[in-house]
Scaffold this motif. Structure first.
Motif, PDB file in Angstrom:
ATOM      1  N   LEU A 131       0.826  -1.204   0.000  1.00  0.00           N
ATOM      2  CA  LEU A 131       0.000   0.000   0.000  1.00  0.00           C
ATOM      3  C   LEU A 131       0.863   1.257   0.000  1.00  0.00           C
ATOM      4  CD1 LEU A 131      -2.784   1.379   0.286  1.00  0.00           C
ATOM      5  CD2 LEU A 131      -2.544   1.128   2.769  1.00  0.00           C
ATOM      6  N   GLN A 132       1.919   1.253   0.803  1.00  0.00           N
ATOM      7  CA  GLN A 132       2.819   2.399   0.864  1.00  0.00           C
ATOM      8  C   GLN A 132       3.527   2.602  -0.481  1.00  0.00           C
ATOM      9  OE1 GLN A 132       2.863   4.406   3.418  1.00  0.00           O
ATOM     10  NE2 GLN A 132       4.397   5.794   2.542  1.00  0.00           N
ATOM     11  N   GLU A 133       3.922   1.498  -1.119  1.00  0.00           N
ATOM     12  CA  GLU A 133       4.574   1.590  -2.424  1.00  0.00           C
ATOM     13  C   GLU A 133       3.644   2.199  -3.463  1.00  0.00           C
ATOM     14  OE1 GLU A 133       7.491  -2.336  -1.907  1.00  0.00           O
ATOM     15  OE2 GLU A 133       5.671  -2.437  -3.121  1.00  0.00           O
ATOM     16  N   ILE A 134       2.378   1.807  -3.436  1.00  0.00           N
ATOM     17  CA  ILE A 134       1.409   2.348  -4.393  1.00  0.00           C
ATOM     18  C   ILE A 134       1.223   3.843  -4.174  1.00  0.00           C
ATOM     19  CG2 ILE A 134      -1.008   2.297  -5.107  1.00  0.00           C
ATOM     20  CD1 ILE A 134      -1.015  -0.707  -4.402  1.00  0.00           C
ATOM     21  N   ARG A 135       1.068   4.242  -2.917  1.00  0.00           N
ATOM     22  CA  ARG A 135       0.851   5.658  -2.604  1.00  0.00           C
ATOM     23  C   ARG A 135       2.037   6.528  -2.993  1.00  0.00           C
ATOM     24  NH1 ARG A 135      -1.984   4.970   3.392  1.00  0.00           N
ATOM     25  NH2 ARG A 135      -4.125   4.605   2.620  1.00  0.00           N
ATOM     26  N   GLU A 136       3.243   5.976  -2.936  1.00  0.00           N
ATOM     27  CA  GLU A 136       4.442   6.742  -3.259  1.00  0.00           C
ATOM     28  C   GLU A 136       4.836   6.644  -4.726  1.00  0.00           C
ATOM     29  OE1 GLU A 136       7.373   5.239  -0.605  1.00  0.00           O
ATOM     30  OE2 GLU A 136       6.527   6.213   1.176  1.00  0.00           O
ATOM     31  N   SER A 137       4.085   5.899  -5.516  1.00  0.00           N
ATOM     32  CA  SER A 137       4.417   5.742  -6.934  1.00  0.00           C
ATOM     33  C   SER A 137       4.067   7.003  -7.717  1.00  0.00           C
ATOM     34  CB  SER A 137       3.665   4.546  -7.523  1.00  0.00           C
ATOM     35  OG  SER A 137       2.282   4.824  -7.613  1.00  0.00           O
ATOM     36  N   ASP A 138       4.545   7.063  -8.968  1.00  0.00           N
ATOM     37  CA  ASP A 138       4.307   8.228  -9.824  1.00  0.00           C
ATOM     38  C   ASP A 138       3.029   8.086 -10.656  1.00  0.00           C
ATOM     39  OD1 ASP A 138       6.661   9.423  -8.944  1.00  0.00           O
ATOM     40  OD2 ASP A 138       7.863   8.398 -10.474  1.00  0.00           O
ATOM     41  N   ASP A 140      -0.970   8.060 -11.768  1.00  0.00           N
ATOM     42  CA  ASP A 140      -2.037   9.019 -11.489  1.00  0.00           C
ATOM     43  C   ASP A 140      -2.969   8.463 -10.418  1.00  0.00           C
ATOM     44  OD1 ASP A 140      -4.373   7.543 -12.758  1.00  0.00           O
ATOM     45  OD2 ASP A 140      -3.088   7.779 -14.522  1.00  0.00           O
ATOM     46  N   GLU A 141      -3.798   9.330  -9.855  1.00  0.00           N
ATOM     47  CA  GLU A 141      -4.630   8.963  -8.715  1.00  0.00           C
ATOM     48  C   GLU A 141      -5.614   7.848  -9.053  1.00  0.00           C
ATOM     49  OE1 GLU A 141      -5.402   8.945  -4.820  1.00  0.00           O
ATOM     50  OE2 GLU A 141      -3.880  10.153  -5.845  1.00  0.00           O
ATOM     51  N   ALA A 142      -6.163   7.875 -10.254  1.00  0.00           N
ATOM     52  CA  ALA A 142      -7.122   6.842 -10.653  1.00  0.00           C
ATOM     53  C   ALA A 142      -6.466   5.473 -10.682  1.00  0.00           C
ATOM     54  CB  ALA A 142      -7.723   7.182 -12.017  1.00  0.00           C
ATOM     55  N   ALA A 143      -5.246   5.397 -11.216  1.00  0.00           N
ATOM     56  CA  ALA A 143      -4.517   4.135 -11.274  1.00  0.00           C
ATOM     57  C   ALA A 143      -4.160   3.645  -9.877  1.00  0.00           C
ATOM     58  CB  ALA A 143      -3.253   4.300 -12.113  1.00  0.00           C
ATOM     59  N   LYS A 144      -3.786   4.584  -9.016  1.00  0.00           N
ATOM     60  CA  LYS A 144      -3.470   4.210  -7.635  1.00  0.00           C
ATOM     61  C   LYS A 144      -4.679   3.605  -6.933  1.00  0.00           C
ATOM     62  CE  LYS A 144       0.175   7.642  -6.726  1.00  0.00           C
ATOM     63  NZ  LYS A 144       0.558   8.780  -5.868  1.00  0.00           N
ATOM     64  N   GLN A 145      -5.832   4.260  -7.090  1.00  0.00           N
ATOM     65  CA  GLN A 145      -7.038   3.765  -6.435  1.00  0.00           C
ATOM     66  C   GLN A 145      -7.440   2.388  -6.950  1.00  0.00           C
ATOM     67  OE1 GLN A 145      -8.545   5.054  -3.760  1.00  0.00           O
ATOM     68  NE2 GLN A 145      -6.891   6.558  -3.780  1.00  0.00           N
ATOM     69  N   GLN A 146      -7.211   2.146  -8.229  1.00  0.00           N
ATOM     70  CA  GLN A 146      -7.527   0.844  -8.810  1.00  0.00           C
ATOM     71  C   GLN A 146      -6.629  -0.237  -8.221  1.00  0.00           C
ATOM     72  OE1 GLN A 146      -7.236   0.729 -13.079  1.00  0.00           O
ATOM     73  NE2 GLN A 146      -8.350  -1.198 -13.241  1.00  0.00           N
ATOM     74  N   GLU A 147      -5.350   0.066  -8.048  1.00  0.00           N
ATOM     75  CA  GLU A 147      -4.418  -0.898  -7.464  1.00  0.00           C
ATOM     76  C   GLU A 147      -4.717  -1.132  -5.985  1.00  0.00           C
ATOM     77  OE1 GLU A 147      -0.263  -0.719  -8.182  1.00  0.00           O
ATOM     78  OE2 GLU A 147      -0.478   0.251 -10.129  1.00  0.00           O
ATOM     79  N   ILE A 148      -5.094  -0.076  -5.288  1.00  0.00           N
ATOM     80  CA  ILE A 148      -5.438  -0.214  -3.867  1.00  0.00           C
ATOM     81  C   ILE A 148      -6.674  -1.085  -3.698  1.00  0.00           C
ATOM     82  CG2 ILE A 148      -6.277   1.045  -1.850  1.00  0.00           C
ATOM     83  CD1 ILE A 148      -4.447   3.349  -2.661  1.00  0.00           C
ATOM     84  N   GLN A 149      -7.647  -0.887  -4.566  1.00  0.00           N
ATOM     85  CA  GLN A 149      -8.862  -1.701  -4.509  1.00  0.00           C
ATOM     86  C   GLN A 149      -8.540  -3.173  -4.745  1.00  0.00           C
ATOM     87  OE1 GLN A 149     -11.948  -0.359  -7.147  1.00  0.00           O
ATOM     88  NE2 GLN A 149     -13.392  -1.944  -6.512  1.00  0.00           N
ATOM     89  N   ALA A 150      -7.669  -3.444  -5.710  1.00  0.00           N
ATOM     90  CA  ALA A 150      -7.266  -4.821  -5.997  1.00  0.00           C
ATOM     91  C   ALA A 150      -6.466  -5.411  -4.836  1.00  0.00           C
ATOM     92  CB  ALA A 150      -6.447  -4.871  -7.283  1.00  0.00           C
ATOM     93  N   LEU A 151      -5.682  -4.565  -4.179  1.00  0.00           N
ATOM     94  CA  LEU A 151      -4.864  -5.019  -3.051  1.00  0.00           C
ATOM     95  C   LEU A 151      -5.718  -5.558  -1.910  1.00  0.00           C
ATOM     96  CD1 LEU A 151      -2.037  -5.142  -1.658  1.00  0.00           C
ATOM     97  CD2 LEU A 151      -2.495  -2.813  -0.842  1.00  0.00           C
ATOM     98  N   TRP A 152      -6.847  -4.894  -1.644  1.00  0.00           N
ATOM     99  CA  TRP A 152      -7.709  -5.304  -0.524  1.00  0.00           C
ATOM    100  C   TRP A 152      -8.812  -6.264  -0.948  1.00  0.00           C
ATOM    101  CZ3 TRP A 152      -5.299  -4.538   3.660  1.00  0.00           C
ATOM    102  CH2 TRP A 152      -4.507  -3.400   3.845  1.00  0.00           C
ATOM    103  N   GLU A 153      -8.754  -6.742  -2.186  1.00  0.00           N
ATOM    104  CA  GLU A 153      -9.755  -7.707  -2.639  1.00  0.00           C
ATOM    105  C   GLU A 153      -9.698  -8.958  -1.773  1.00  0.00           C
ATOM    106  OE1 GLU A 153     -11.100 -10.033  -6.742  1.00  0.00           O
ATOM    107  OE2 GLU A 153      -9.521  -8.520  -6.785  1.00  0.00           O
ATOM    108  N   GLY A 154     -10.834  -9.428  -1.368  1.00  0.00           N
ATOM    109  CA  GLY A 154     -10.884 -10.604  -0.498  1.00  0.00           C
ATOM    110  C   GLY A 154     -11.004 -10.248   0.966  1.00  0.00           C
ATOM    111  N   SER A 155     -10.930  -8.954   1.270  1.00  0.00           N
ATOM    112  CA  SER A 155     -11.109  -8.489   2.641  1.00  0.00           C
ATOM    113  C   SER A 155     -12.495  -7.853   2.727  1.00  0.00           C
ATOM    114  CB  SER A 155     -10.023  -7.469   3.003  1.00  0.00           C
ATOM    115  OG  SER A 155     -10.120  -7.092   4.356  1.00  0.00           O
ATOM    116  N   THR A 156     -13.499  -8.656   3.074  1.00  0.00           N
ATOM    117  CA  THR A 156     -14.885  -8.200   3.015  1.00  0.00           C
ATOM    118  C   THR A 156     -15.683  -8.700   4.214  1.00  0.00           C
ATOM    119  OG1 THR A 156     -15.454 -10.142   1.666  1.00  0.00           O
ATOM    120  CG2 THR A 156     -14.984  -8.100   0.501  1.00  0.00           C
ATOM    121  N   GLN A 157     -16.710  -7.938   4.544  1.00  0.00           N
ATOM    122  CA  GLN A 157     -17.643  -8.379   5.579  1.00  0.00           C
ATOM    123  C   GLN A 157     -18.636  -9.349   4.964  1.00  0.00           C
ATOM    124  OE1 GLN A 157     -19.122  -5.541   8.615  1.00  0.00           O
ATOM    125  NE2 GLN A 157     -21.155  -6.043   7.876  1.00  0.00           N
ATOM    126  N   ARG A 158     -18.889 -10.476   5.641  1.00  0.00           N
ATOM    127  CA  ARG A 158     -19.782 -11.505   5.100  1.00  0.00           C
ATOM    128  C   ARG A 158     -21.086 -11.642   5.885  1.00  0.00           C
ATOM    129  NH1 ARG A 158     -17.702 -15.027   1.531  1.00  0.00           N
ATOM    130  NH2 ARG A 158     -19.927 -15.268   1.073  1.00  0.00           N
TER     131      ARG A 158
END
Length: 211
Positions: A131-138, A140-158
């Protein structure tokens, strides 16, 4: 022979329960001694919860990793506004909580309940580092948010069972994406309702049908 000592009363700000080799198993703490988030012998979330108005008990597994805990506390402002909360959590191995019991009260409005969550197999410290690597990358914000969303995939309330801020008693079951698919509730007027939903939140069928 194990020597026993008896005390009528002990005042302590922090108490650690450890194995013979010093591996911590449980700690009791006050607000001034909130323990860091430890996994693999490291604080992987520096500063996490250090300013929270809480005391409690933290649990650790056989490797000394944090694996849940009981925390509670409250905070009151000069104008009379207040918050009060408590939670009991149990964590997945090398991950975050999967079973949670919570109580929250903000100026007299209470919510409380029981939650079941899914967590990915990837260790939580690895996710935090990525997550820190994504936030510090160059990127754009949309691409960062997409990667962050994929990073937390599988972490959900059931699943959730509890009372919401509207005074409704709810039982809700979610799919793998965390989307509600079955919802049962009794509202403040004691009216019961059951709803079946699709993945977009649209009601497919409900009982009673006229509501």
């Amino acid at each position: 022979m194990l020597k026993k000592e008896r005390f009528e009363s002990i005042d302590v700000e922090k108490l650690n329960i450890v194995d013979k080799d010093g591996t911590i198993k449980m700690t009791l703490f006050n607000q001034d001694h909130i323990p860091p988030a430890i996994m693999d012998g490291k604080d992987f979330l520096p500063g996490h919860r250090q300013n929270w108005p809480i005391s409690g008990i933290m649990f650790y597994n056989g490797e000394g990793d944090e694996c849940g805990g009981l925390i509670f506390g409250s905070e009151k402002k000069e104008n009379g506004e207040y918050t009060s909360s408590a939670s009991l959590t149990f964590d997945q191995y090398k991950q975050d909580e999967v079973i949670t019991m919570t109580y929250d009260n903000e100026n007299g409005v209470s919510t409380y309940g029981f939650q079941i969550k899914d967590r990915p197999k990837t260790p939580l410290p690895e996710q935090i580092k990525r997550l820190q690597e994504i936030r510090e990358s160059d990127k754009d914000e949309a691409a960062k948010q997409q990667e962050i969303q994929a990073l937390w995939e599988g972490s959900t309330q059931r699943a959730y069972m509890g009372k919401n801020k509207y005074g409704e008693i709810i039982v809700s079951l979610m799919d793998k994406k965390g989307k509600p698919r079955l919802r049962m509730l009794v509202d403040e007027q004691d009216n019961p309702r059951m709803e079946f939903l699709d993945g977009e939140g649209n009601v497919l069928y409900k009982l009673p049908p006229e509501l």
